[in-house]
Design a protein around this motif. Structure first.
Motif, PDB file in Angstrom:
ATOM      1  N   ARG A  47      96.257 -61.090  89.545  1.00 29.17           N
ATOM      2  CA  ARG A  47      96.740 -59.844  88.944  1.00 29.17           C
ATOM      3  C   ARG A  47      97.197 -58.860  90.023  1.00 29.17           C
ATOM      4  O   ARG A  47      98.078 -58.019  89.785  1.00 29.17           O
ATOM      5  CB  ARG A  47      95.644 -59.224  88.077  1.00 29.17           C
ATOM      6  N   ALA A  48      96.627 -58.949  91.198  1.00 33.84           N
ATOM      7  CA  ALA A  48      96.975 -58.031  92.285  1.00 33.84           C
ATOM      8  C   ALA A  48      98.295 -58.388  92.967  1.00 33.84           C
ATOM      9  O   ALA A  48      98.837 -57.581  93.738  1.00 33.84           O
ATOM     10  CB  ALA A  48      95.855 -58.012  93.321  1.00 33.84           C
ATOM     11  N   VAL A  49      98.822 -59.563  92.686  1.00 36.12           N
ATOM     12  CA  VAL A  49     100.082 -59.992  93.292  1.00 36.12           C
ATOM     13  C   VAL A  49     101.247 -59.192  92.692  1.00 36.12           C
ATOM     14  O   VAL A  49     101.281 -58.931  91.484  1.00 36.12           O
ATOM     15  CB  VAL A  49     100.290 -61.503  93.061  1.00 36.12           C
ATOM     16  N   ASP A  50     102.189 -58.821  93.500  1.00 29.48           N
ATOM     17  CA  ASP A  50     103.398 -58.141  93.025  1.00 29.48           C
ATOM     18  C   ASP A  50     104.309 -59.178  92.384  1.00 29.48           C
ATOM     19  O   ASP A  50     105.029 -59.910  93.084  1.00 29.48           O
ATOM     20  CB  ASP A  50     104.097 -57.439  94.190  1.00 29.48           C
ATOM     21  N   ALA A  51     104.278 -59.272  91.063  1.00 30.64           N
ATOM     22  CA  ALA A  51     105.033 -60.308  90.356  1.00 30.64           C
ATOM     23  C   ALA A  51     106.526 -60.205  90.623  1.00 30.64           C
ATOM     24  O   ALA A  51     107.243 -61.211  90.673  1.00 30.64           O
ATOM     25  CB  ALA A  51     104.748 -60.225  88.858  1.00 30.64           C
ATOM     26  N   ALA A  52     107.029 -58.985  90.804  1.00 27.73           N
ATOM     27  CA  ALA A  52     108.461 -58.794  91.032  1.00 27.73           C
ATOM     28  C   ALA A  52     108.933 -59.420  92.341  1.00 27.73           C
ATOM     29  O   ALA A  52     110.127 -59.702  92.508  1.00 27.73           O
ATOM     30  CB  ALA A  52     108.793 -57.306  91.010  1.00 27.73           C
ATOM     31  N   SER A  53     107.994 -59.672  93.265  1.00 32.91           N
ATOM     32  CA  SER A  53     108.354 -60.252  94.562  1.00 32.91           C
ATOM     33  C   SER A  53     108.352 -61.781  94.545  1.00 32.91           C
ATOM     34  O   SER A  53     108.779 -62.409  95.522  1.00 32.91           O
ATOM     35  CB  SER A  53     107.389 -59.756  95.641  1.00 32.91           C
ATOM     36  N   LEU A  54     107.869 -62.365  93.465  1.00 31.92           N
ATOM     37  CA  LEU A  54     107.757 -63.819  93.379  1.00 31.92           C
ATOM     38  C   LEU A  54     109.098 -64.459  93.028  1.00 31.92           C
ATOM     39  O   LEU A  54     109.924 -63.844  92.344  1.00 31.92           O
ATOM     40  CB  LEU A  54     106.717 -64.206  92.325  1.00 31.92           C
ATOM     41  N   PRO A  55     109.335 -65.714  93.464  1.00 33.29           N
ATOM     42  CA  PRO A  55     110.579 -66.389  93.123  1.00 33.29           C
ATOM     43  C   PRO A  55     110.731 -66.569  91.611  1.00 33.29           C
ATOM     44  O   PRO A  55     109.758 -66.828  90.908  1.00 33.29           O
ATOM     45  CB  PRO A  55     110.438 -67.758  93.807  1.00 33.29           C
TER      46      PRO A  55
END
Length: 282
Positions: A47-55
Protein backbone atom coordinates in the motif's frame (compact mmCIF):
# COMPACT_ATOMS: atom_id res chain seq x y z
CA UNK A 1 -6.30 -2.17 -2.43
CA UNK A 2 -6.94 -4.57 -5.29
CA UNK A 3 -4.11 -7.04 -5.88
CA UNK A 4 -3.89 -9.32 -8.90
CA UNK A 5 -1.68 -11.51 -11.04
CA UNK A 6 -1.22 -11.03 -14.77
CA UNK A 7 0.42 -12.83 -17.65
CA UNK A 8 0.48 -16.28 -19.29
CA UNK A 9 -0.61 -19.43 -17.47
CA UNK A 10 2.16 -20.54 -15.14
CA UNK A 11 4.15 -17.33 -15.60
CA UNK A 12 1.92 -14.78 -13.87
CA UNK A 13 3.43 -11.66 -12.34
CA UNK A 14 2.12 -9.68 -9.36
CA UNK A 15 0.20 -6.48 -9.95
CA UNK A 16 -2.44 -4.11 -8.67
CA UNK A 17 -5.40 -2.19 -9.99
CA UNK A 18 -4.56 1.52 -9.97
CA UNK A 19 -7.17 4.14 -9.13
CA UNK A 20 -7.09 5.29 -12.77
CA UNK A 21 -8.33 1.84 -13.88
CA UNK A 22 -4.99 0.67 -15.27
CA UNK A 23 -3.18 -2.46 -14.16
CA UNK A 24 0.30 -1.81 -12.73
CA UNK A 25 3.12 -4.33 -12.48
CA UNK A 26 4.48 -5.14 -9.01
CA UNK A 27 7.17 -7.62 -10.04
CA UNK A 28 9.92 -5.14 -9.14
CA UNK A 29 8.47 -4.81 -5.65
CA UNK A 30 7.32 -8.28 -4.57
CA UNK A 31 7.88 -11.82 -5.85
CA UNK A 32 4.19 -12.73 -6.02
CA UNK A 33 0.80 -12.22 -4.39
CA UNK A 34 1.25 -14.99 -1.86
CA UNK A 35 3.05 -16.01 1.31
CA UNK A 36 4.30 -13.16 3.48
CA UNK A 37 2.96 -10.58 1.02
CA UNK A 38 -0.53 -11.48 2.27
CA UNK A 39 0.20 -10.59 5.90
CA UNK A 40 -0.88 -7.24 7.34
CA UNK A 41 2.72 -6.07 7.15
CA UNK A 42 3.10 -7.31 3.58
CA UNK A 43 -0.07 -5.58 2.44
CA UNK A 44 0.92 -2.38 4.26
CA UNK A 45 4.24 -2.39 2.39
CA UNK A 46 2.43 -2.74 -0.94
CA UNK A 47 0.00 0.00 0.00
CA UNK A 48 2.95 2.33 0.62
CA UNK A 49 4.21 1.92 -2.95
CA UNK A 50 3.52 4.82 -5.32
CA UNK A 51 1.25 3.00 -7.78
CA UNK A 52 1.54 5.80 -10.34
CA UNK A 53 5.28 5.07 -10.63
CA UNK A 54 4.78 1.39 -11.49
CA UNK A 55 4.93 0.09 -15.09
CA UNK A 56 1.57 -0.08 -16.87
CA UNK A 57 0.49 -3.55 -18.00
CA UNK A 58 -0.78 -3.66 -21.57
CA UNK A 59 -4.59 -3.57 -21.79
CA UNK A 60 -6.04 -6.98 -22.58
CA UNK A 61 -3.29 -8.90 -20.77
CA UNK A 62 -4.63 -12.12 -19.28
CA UNK A 63 -5.42 -12.09 -15.56
CA UNK A 64 -4.41 -15.15 -13.59
CA UNK A 65 -5.82 -16.34 -10.27
CA UNK A 66 -5.37 -13.42 -7.87
CA UNK A 67 -3.45 -15.41 -5.25
CA UNK A 68 -0.38 -17.64 -5.56
CA UNK A 69 0.75 -20.62 -3.52
CA UNK A 70 -2.68 -21.90 -2.51
CA UNK A 71 -2.13 -25.05 -0.48
CA UNK A 72 -5.79 -25.69 0.33
CA UNK A 73 -8.90 -24.83 -1.67
CA UNK A 74 -11.66 -25.42 0.88
CA UNK A 75 -15.34 -25.24 -0.04
CA UNK A 76 -18.44 -24.97 2.12
CA UNK A 77 -21.54 -26.83 0.96
CA UNK A 78 -25.18 -25.79 1.35
CA UNK A 79 -24.21 -22.60 3.18
CA UNK A 80 -27.13 -20.51 1.92
CA UNK A 81 -30.52 -21.36 3.36
CA UNK A 82 -32.31 -20.46 0.11
CA UNK A 83 -29.90 -22.57 -1.97
CA UNK A 84 -30.37 -25.56 0.35
CA UNK A 85 -34.12 -25.21 -0.12
CA UNK A 86 -33.91 -25.18 -3.93
CA UNK A 87 -31.90 -28.43 -3.92
CA UNK A 88 -34.27 -30.10 -1.46
CA UNK A 89 -31.56 -30.38 1.20
CA UNK A 90 -31.75 -29.51 4.87
CA UNK A 91 -29.66 -26.73 6.37
CA UNK A 92 -26.66 -28.54 7.90
CA UNK A 93 -26.21 -28.41 11.70
CA UNK A 94 -22.49 -27.68 11.13
CA UNK A 95 -20.65 -26.42 8.04
CA UNK A 96 -20.21 -29.01 5.29
CA UNK A 97 -16.56 -29.02 4.25
CA UNK A 98 -15.08 -30.46 1.08
CA UNK A 99 -11.87 -29.87 -0.83
CA UNK A 100 -11.47 -28.74 -4.40
CA UNK A 101 -8.19 -29.77 -6.05
CA UNK A 102 -5.80 -26.84 -6.43
CA UNK A 103 -5.24 -27.96 -10.04
CA UNK A 104 -8.77 -26.65 -10.73
CA UNK A 105 -7.63 -23.09 -10.00
CA UNK A 106 -7.47 -20.75 -12.99
CA UNK A 107 -7.86 -17.11 -13.94
CA UNK A 108 -11.15 -15.23 -13.62
CA UNK A 109 -11.78 -15.10 -17.36
CA UNK A 110 -10.28 -18.45 -18.32
CA UNK A 111 -12.81 -20.77 -19.96
CA UNK A 112 -15.02 -23.27 -18.20
CA UNK A 113 -13.94 -26.61 -19.64
CA UNK A 114 -16.63 -29.28 -19.91
CA UNK A 115 -14.83 -32.50 -18.91
CA UNK A 116 -15.10 -35.73 -20.86
CA UNK A 117 -18.28 -37.62 -20.06
CA UNK A 118 -19.94 -34.60 -18.45
CA UNK A 119 -23.69 -34.12 -18.80
CA UNK A 120 -24.36 -31.87 -15.78
CA UNK A 121 -21.75 -29.10 -15.54
CA UNK A 122 -23.17 -26.34 -13.34
CA UNK A 123 -22.27 -22.83 -12.14
CA UNK A 124 -21.95 -21.34 -8.63
CA UNK A 125 -21.01 -17.74 -7.85
CA UNK A 126 -19.29 -17.59 -4.45
CA UNK A 127 -17.44 -15.27 -2.11
CA UNK A 128 -13.85 -16.42 -1.58
CA UNK A 129 -11.93 -15.71 1.61
CA UNK A 130 -8.16 -15.59 1.18
CA UNK A 131 -6.07 -16.31 4.27
CA UNK A 132 -3.23 -13.90 5.04
CA UNK A 133 -1.62 -15.29 8.20
CA UNK A 134 -1.35 -18.72 9.80
CA UNK A 135 -4.46 -19.58 11.81
CA UNK A 136 -4.89 -22.45 14.28
CA UNK A 137 -7.57 -22.73 16.99
CA UNK A 138 -8.70 -19.17 16.31
CA UNK A 139 -11.68 -17.68 18.13
CA UNK A 140 -14.50 -16.20 16.06
CA UNK A 141 -13.83 -12.66 17.30
CA UNK A 142 -10.23 -12.90 16.05
CA UNK A 143 -10.92 -14.82 12.85
CA UNK A 144 -11.05 -11.91 10.41
CA UNK A 145 -7.62 -10.75 11.61
CA UNK A 146 -6.24 -13.72 9.65
CA UNK A 147 -7.98 -12.77 6.39
CA UNK A 148 -5.92 -11.01 3.71
CA UNK A 149 -8.94 -10.21 1.59
CA UNK A 150 -11.80 -11.38 -0.56
CA UNK A 151 -12.38 -12.40 -4.17
CA UNK A 152 -14.94 -13.98 -6.46
CA UNK A 153 -14.93 -17.68 -7.21
CA UNK A 154 -16.97 -19.72 -9.64
CA UNK A 155 -17.28 -23.10 -7.93
CA UNK A 156 -17.97 -24.95 -11.18
CA UNK A 157 -19.48 -28.36 -10.46
CA UNK A 158 -20.24 -31.50 -12.44
CA UNK A 159 -23.37 -32.74 -10.66
CA UNK A 160 -23.35 -36.29 -12.02
CA UNK A 161 -19.73 -36.74 -10.95
CA UNK A 162 -20.57 -35.09 -7.62
CA UNK A 163 -23.65 -37.04 -6.55
CA UNK A 164 -24.12 -40.02 -8.86
CA UNK A 165 -20.65 -41.56 -8.97
CA UNK A 166 -20.39 -42.66 -5.30
CA UNK A 167 -18.07 -41.30 -2.64
CA UNK A 168 -17.50 -37.66 -1.77
CA UNK A 169 -18.21 -34.47 -3.70
CA UNK A 170 -14.57 -33.78 -4.61
CA UNK A 171 -14.64 -35.63 -7.94
CA UNK A 172 -17.44 -33.37 -9.20
CA UNK A 173 -15.65 -30.21 -8.08
CA UNK A 174 -12.03 -30.67 -9.13
CA UNK A 175 -11.91 -30.86 -12.92
CA UNK A 176 -9.57 -28.53 -14.77
CA UNK A 177 -10.78 -24.91 -14.84
CA UNK A 178 -13.47 -25.55 -12.23
CA UNK A 179 -12.06 -22.85 -9.92
CA UNK A 180 -11.87 -19.33 -11.39
CA UNK A 181 -10.54 -16.92 -8.73
CA UNK A 182 -10.35 -13.14 -9.15
CA UNK A 183 -10.13 -10.78 -10.94
CA UNK A 184 -8.45 -9.31 -7.88
CA UNK A 185 -7.92 -9.86 -4.19
CA UNK A 186 -9.66 -6.95 -2.45
CA UNK A 187 -7.95 -6.36 0.87
CA UNK A 188 -10.17 -6.75 3.90
CA UNK A 189 -10.04 -3.07 4.83
CA UNK A 190 -12.05 -2.33 1.68
CA UNK A 191 -14.85 -4.77 2.58
CA UNK A 192 -16.74 -3.22 5.48
CA UNK A 193 -19.04 -6.22 5.98
CA UNK A 194 -18.51 -9.52 4.14
CA UNK A 195 -22.07 -10.47 5.17
CA UNK A 196 -23.66 -7.65 3.16
CA UNK A 197 -22.50 -8.23 -0.42
CA UNK A 198 -24.82 -8.63 -3.40
CA UNK A 199 -23.85 -11.37 -5.85
CA UNK A 200 -25.10 -12.44 -9.26
CA UNK A 201 -24.45 -14.75 -12.20
CA UNK A 202 -25.77 -14.79 -15.77
CA UNK A 203 -25.75 -17.48 -18.45
CA UNK A 204 -25.94 -16.11 -22.00
CA UNK A 205 -27.11 -12.79 -20.57
CA UNK A 206 -29.93 -14.28 -18.47
CA UNK A 207 -29.60 -13.59 -14.75
CA UNK A 208 -29.96 -16.93 -12.99
CA UNK A 209 -28.36 -16.15 -9.61
CA UNK A 210 -29.22 -12.97 -7.74
CA UNK A 211 -28.42 -13.26 -4.06
CA UNK A 212 -26.55 -11.81 -1.11
CA UNK A 213 -24.06 -13.00 1.46
CA UNK A 214 -26.70 -11.96 4.03
CA UNK A 215 -28.36 -15.37 3.58
CA UNK A 216 -25.26 -17.37 4.51
CA UNK A 217 -26.05 -19.90 7.22
CA UNK A 218 -22.51 -19.66 8.62
CA UNK A 219 -20.73 -16.31 8.17
CA UNK A 220 -17.12 -15.70 7.25
CA UNK A 221 -15.81 -15.23 10.80
CA UNK A 222 -17.52 -18.41 11.96
CA UNK A 223 -16.18 -20.40 9.00
CA UNK A 224 -12.59 -19.30 9.51
CA UNK A 225 -12.77 -20.07 13.23
CA UNK A 226 -14.54 -23.39 12.62
CA UNK A 227 -12.01 -24.60 10.06
CA UNK A 228 -9.09 -23.82 12.37
CA UNK A 229 -10.45 -26.27 14.91
CA UNK A 230 -9.71 -29.05 12.40
CA UNK A 231 -6.77 -27.82 10.32
CA UNK A 232 -4.21 -25.04 10.29
CA UNK A 233 -4.90 -22.40 7.66
CA UNK A 234 -1.89 -20.92 5.88
CA UNK A 235 -1.32 -17.80 3.79
CA UNK A 236 -2.83 -18.27 0.34
CA UNK A 237 -5.41 -20.84 1.41
CA UNK A 238 -8.79 -20.13 -0.15
CA UNK A 239 -12.22 -20.72 1.42
CA UNK A 240 -15.10 -20.69 -1.04
CA UNK A 241 -18.08 -19.95 1.17
CA UNK A 242 -21.10 -21.35 -0.70
CA UNK A 243 -23.56 -20.17 -3.33
CA UNK A 244 -26.99 -18.51 -3.31
CA UNK A 245 -29.97 -20.01 -5.20
CA UNK A 246 -30.22 -20.13 -8.97
CA UNK A 247 -27.89 -22.99 -9.89
CA UNK A 248 -28.77 -25.23 -12.82
CA UNK A 249 -29.41 -28.19 -10.53
CA UNK A 250 -32.24 -26.32 -8.81
CA UNK A 251 -34.09 -25.36 -11.99
CA UNK A 252 -37.21 -27.17 -13.12
CA UNK A 253 -36.22 -28.89 -15.30
CA UNK A 254 -32.52 -28.74 -14.41
CA UNK A 255 -30.33 -26.81 -16.84
CA UNK A 256 -26.63 -27.31 -17.41
CA UNK A 257 -23.81 -25.69 -19.34
CA UNK A 258 -22.84 -26.60 -22.90
CA UNK A 259 -20.03 -25.48 -25.20
CA UNK A 260 -20.77 -22.04 -26.62
CA UNK A 261 -22.43 -20.72 -23.47
CA UNK A 262 -21.08 -17.57 -21.80
CA UNK A 263 -21.09 -17.20 -18.02
CA UNK A 264 -20.66 -13.84 -16.28
CA UNK A 265 -20.65 -13.30 -12.52
CA UNK A 266 -19.86 -10.73 -9.89
CA UNK A 267 -19.84 -9.87 -6.20
CA UNK A 268 -20.43 -6.33 -4.97
CA UNK A 269 -17.14 -4.44 -4.65
CA UNK A 270 -15.06 -7.37 -5.89
CA UNK A 271 -15.35 -7.00 -9.67
CA UNK A 272 -16.66 -9.57 -12.10
CA UNK A 273 -15.66 -12.55 -14.23
CA UNK A 274 -16.53 -13.73 -17.76
CA UNK A 275 -16.04 -17.28 -19.01
CA UNK A 276 -16.61 -18.97 -22.34
CA UNK A 277 -17.75 -22.57 -22.01
CA UNK A 278 -15.77 -25.00 -24.15
CA UNK A 279 -15.36 -28.76 -24.58
CA UNK A 280 -12.21 -30.33 -23.18
CA UNK A 281 -9.69 -29.91 -26.01
CA UNK A 282 -7.43 -32.76 -24.86
Amino acid sequence: MKLLRHGPIGAEKPGLLHSDGSIRDLSGVVADIGGAALSDAGIAALRAVDAASLPVVAPGTRLGPCVAGTGKFICIGLNYSDHAAETGASVPPEPIIFMKATSAICGPNDPIIIPRGSVKTDWEVELAVIIGTKAKYVSEDKALDHVAGYAITNDVSERAFQTERSGQWTKGKSCDNFGQIGPWLVTRDEVADPQALAMWLTVNGEKVQNGSTRTMVYGVAHLVSYLTQFMTLHPGDVISTGTPPGVGLGMKPPRYLKPGDVVELGVEGLGQQRQDVIADPT
